[in-house]
Design a protein around this motif. Structure first.
Motif, short mmCIF file in Angstrom:
data_model
loop_
_atom_site.label_atom_id
_atom_site.label_comp_id
_atom_site.label_asym_id
_atom_site.label_seq_id
_atom_site.Cartn_x
_atom_site.Cartn_y
_atom_site.Cartn_z
N ASP A 198 -111.06 -34.93 69.39
CA ASP A 198 -111.40 -34.62 70.80
C ASP A 198 -110.24 -34.94 71.75
OD1 ASP A 198 -114.00 -33.68 70.29
OD2 ASP A 198 -114.80 -35.70 70.24
N ARG A 199 -109.10 -34.38 71.44
CA ARG A 199 -107.94 -34.60 72.31
C ARG A 199 -106.92 -33.47 72.12
NH1 ARG A 199 -105.16 -39.66 68.94
NH2 ARG A 199 -104.62 -38.46 67.06
N ILE A 200 -105.95 -33.45 73.03
CA ILE A 200 -104.80 -32.55 72.92
C ILE A 200 -103.58 -33.42 72.67
CG2 ILE A 200 -103.38 -30.84 74.11
CD1 ILE A 200 -106.28 -29.93 73.50
N GLN A 201 -102.75 -33.01 71.70
CA GLN A 201 -101.52 -33.75 71.44
C GLN A 201 -100.31 -32.86 71.73
OE1 GLN A 201 -101.28 -36.92 68.53
NE2 GLN A 201 -102.93 -35.91 67.38
N GLN A 202 -99.30 -33.49 72.27
CA GLN A 202 -98.06 -32.79 72.63
C GLN A 202 -96.92 -33.26 71.73
OE1 GLN A 202 -95.69 -34.16 76.00
NE2 GLN A 202 -95.96 -32.14 76.95
N PHE A 203 -96.13 -32.28 71.24
CA PHE A 203 -94.99 -32.56 70.37
C PHE A 203 -93.78 -31.79 70.88
CE2 PHE A 203 -98.89 -32.91 68.00
CZ PHE A 203 -98.72 -34.02 67.18
N ASN A 204 -92.60 -32.28 70.55
CA ASN A 204 -91.42 -31.48 70.86
C ASN A 204 -91.20 -30.44 69.77
OD1 ASN A 204 -90.11 -32.75 68.70
ND2 ASN A 204 -88.92 -34.13 70.01
N ALA A 205 -90.16 -29.63 69.91
CA ALA A 205 -89.94 -28.52 68.99
C ALA A 205 -89.68 -28.98 67.56
CB ALA A 205 -88.78 -27.66 69.48
N ASP A 206 -89.28 -30.26 67.40
CA ASP A 206 -89.04 -30.81 66.06
C ASP A 206 -90.28 -31.46 65.47
OD1 ASP A 206 -86.31 -30.07 66.03
OD2 ASP A 206 -85.80 -31.83 67.25
N ALA A 211 -97.12 -37.12 73.50
CA ALA A 211 -98.24 -37.64 74.30
C ALA A 211 -99.55 -37.14 73.74
CB ALA A 211 -98.09 -37.19 75.76
N SER A 212 -100.63 -37.83 74.12
CA SER A 212 -102.00 -37.39 73.79
C SER A 212 -102.82 -37.41 75.06
CB SER A 212 -102.64 -38.32 72.75
OG SER A 212 -101.94 -38.30 71.53
N PHE A 213 -103.69 -36.39 75.22
CA PHE A 213 -104.53 -36.26 76.40
C PHE A 213 -105.99 -36.17 75.99
CE2 PHE A 213 -100.75 -33.44 77.56
CZ PHE A 213 -99.99 -34.51 78.04
N GLY A 214 -106.86 -36.97 76.63
CA GLY A 214 -108.29 -36.81 76.43
C GLY A 214 -108.89 -37.77 75.43
N GLN A 215 -110.23 -37.77 75.44
CA GLN A 215 -111.03 -38.57 74.53
C GLN A 215 -112.40 -37.92 74.43
OE1 GLN A 215 -112.03 -42.46 76.19
NE2 GLN A 215 -111.58 -41.68 78.25
N SER A 216 -113.24 -38.41 73.53
CA SER A 216 -114.56 -37.81 73.34
C SER A 216 -115.46 -38.04 74.55
CB SER A 216 -115.23 -38.42 72.10
OG SER A 216 -114.48 -38.16 70.94
N LEU A 250 -105.47 -28.95 82.91
CA LEU A 250 -104.78 -30.22 83.07
C LEU A 250 -103.40 -30.00 83.67
CD1 LEU A 250 -105.49 -31.82 79.55
CD2 LEU A 250 -106.96 -31.87 81.58
N ALA A 251 -102.92 -30.99 84.41
CA ALA A 251 -101.54 -30.98 84.88
C ALA A 251 -100.60 -31.22 83.70
CB ALA A 251 -101.36 -32.07 85.94
N PRO A 252 -99.30 -30.97 83.87
CA PRO A 252 -98.37 -31.18 82.77
C PRO A 252 -98.38 -32.59 82.19
CG PRO A 252 -97.33 -29.86 84.46
CD PRO A 252 -98.65 -30.30 85.03
N ASP A 253 -98.79 -33.58 83.00
CA ASP A 253 -98.85 -34.95 82.49
C ASP A 253 -100.24 -35.31 81.95
OD1 ASP A 253 -100.33 -35.13 84.81
OD2 ASP A 253 -99.11 -36.69 85.75
N GLY A 254 -101.13 -34.32 81.87
CA GLY A 254 -102.44 -34.54 81.28
C GLY A 254 -103.54 -34.88 82.25
N ARG A 255 -103.22 -35.04 83.52
CA ARG A 255 -104.27 -35.34 84.50
C ARG A 255 -105.16 -34.13 84.75
NH1 ARG A 255 -101.38 -37.80 89.66
NH2 ARG A 255 -99.76 -36.32 89.05
N PHE A 256 -106.45 -34.38 84.95
CA PHE A 256 -107.41 -33.31 85.19
C PHE A 256 -107.14 -32.61 86.52
CE2 PHE A 256 -111.38 -31.94 87.19
CZ PHE A 256 -111.90 -31.09 86.23
N VAL A 257 -107.21 -31.28 86.52
CA VAL A 257 -107.01 -30.49 87.72
C VAL A 257 -108.26 -29.70 88.08
CG1 VAL A 257 -105.70 -28.56 88.73
CG2 VAL A 257 -104.53 -30.28 87.35
#
Length: 335
Positions: A198-206, A211-216, A250-257
């Motif tokens: 129950d989250r979104i994870q962010q990775f670089n191209a490698d 970062a991780s955004f969200g929780q259940s 969500l904003a680029p930093d994961g905050r709810f919009v």
């Protein structure tokens, strides 16, 4: 409905129209699970249908403005067939790639629906697949596949040669539990809908965790089985929060919009069907008159979200067999 935080720019979203209706063939969709939009705003909708009505398994091709073009594919295990299709993507040479989680393979077609080839091996080793789900084309021209059953993301050439992978089973940073959807931002950062966590994870191209955004949960910024993620030109992150029947922005930093819950109005295809069936017109009139909860407008298991060439937000509604299209304001307001 939206909740605002100091320092965020408040983008507004206005409902434009809907595309589609529930159908097993022709001008409609049946239990759609994924969609791809090409550079001409042609939409390829992947229909999974039901196990007891496999005649609805196909790809429906239309425009965002609801012009029907064609359909292709069918249920089965042979060349050009699917059993449990999960994801679809179109490359810049107009090849269509379709993932199948039962057959653990990728099938390739041209945009006319003509079968070209297939690849994929079942297993857990490098380059092997177990329930492939979301797909996207990386900036380097290779194919990123969410290998859901193996709890990882793998990279392949477009003809199926293994390149690399990242991720493992778990709930820590960079780990997955049955991941599903995948998206990219304009900088090439990778976003994965970590379905069971129950989250979104962010990775670089490698493939390095960022970062991780969200929780259940069902509150602001919380998710219940997110199934897809995409990012627009301004870096806003759109999450198909499937079991909460909404799309969260969500904003680029994961905050709810913002959150979108659905504003459906009858599509052109839906009107055409009603006009040919007087009994259905009467039944619909009764249903609309008694719909106090906004059932017809609301999403039911939104499963995919894409941005078209005009910046419109297209949300695929799994249970109700339609796409709801929204336009985003061009000029944000500073909160």
């Amino acid at each position: 409905m939206s909740t605002h935080f100091f320092g965020l720019k408040d983008w507004t979203y206005s409902y434009s129209h809907s595309v589609g209706r529930n159908e097993f063939a022709g001008t409609g969709f049946r239990n759609p699970v994924a969609m791809a939009i090409d550079s001409d705003d042609v939409v390829y909708v992947l229909n999974r249908s039901y196990e007891n009505r496999t005649d609805g398994v196909r790809v429906t091709v239309c425009t965002v403005d609801e012009e029907y073009i064609t359909a292709f594919g069918e249920h089965g295990e042979g060349d050009g067939q699917f059993t449990w299709p999960t994801a679809i993507v179109v490359d810049d040479k107009q090849n269509v790639y379709i993932a199948d989680e039962w057959l653990n393979r990728i099938s390739v077609f041209n945009t006319d629906g003509e079968y070209r080839n297939k690849w994929g091996i079942t297993g857990s080793g490098d380059g092997e697949l177990d329930k492939p789900a979301g797909m996207t084309i990386a900036p380097d021209g290779n194919l990123l596949i969410v290998d859901s059953g193996n709890h990882r993301v793998q990279k392949f050439t477009l003809d199926g040669k293994y390149i690399s992978q990242f991720g493992s089973f778990g709930d820590g940073p960079g780990q997955f539990n049955l991941p599903w959807g995948i998206g990219l931002d304009k900088e090439g950062m990778i976003y994965v809908a970590d379905w069971r966590n129950d989250r979104i994870q962010q990775f670089n191209a490698d493939g390095e965790w960022q970062a991780s955004f969200g929780q259940s949960g069902n509150g602001v910024g919380q998710f219940n089985r997110p199934s897809d993620v995409t990012v627009d030109e301004h870096g806003l992150i759109y999450v198909a929060d499937r079991q909460n029947d909404r799309v969260q922005v969500l904003a680029p930093d994961g905050r709810f919009v913002h959150a979108i819950y659905g504003d459906n109005q009858l599509s052109t295809w839906g009107k055409e069907k009603l006009q040919s069936n007087p009994d259905m017109v009467r039944q619909r009139a009764i249903a609309v008159a008694t719909d106090k909860s906004g059932f017809e407008k609301a999403f039911a298991n939104p499963c995919a979200v894409s941005i078209d060439g005009k910046g419109r937000v297209c949300i695929l509604d799994h249970t109700r067999g339609r796409i709801q299209v929204y336009e985003k304001s061009k000029d944000p307001v500073l909160v």
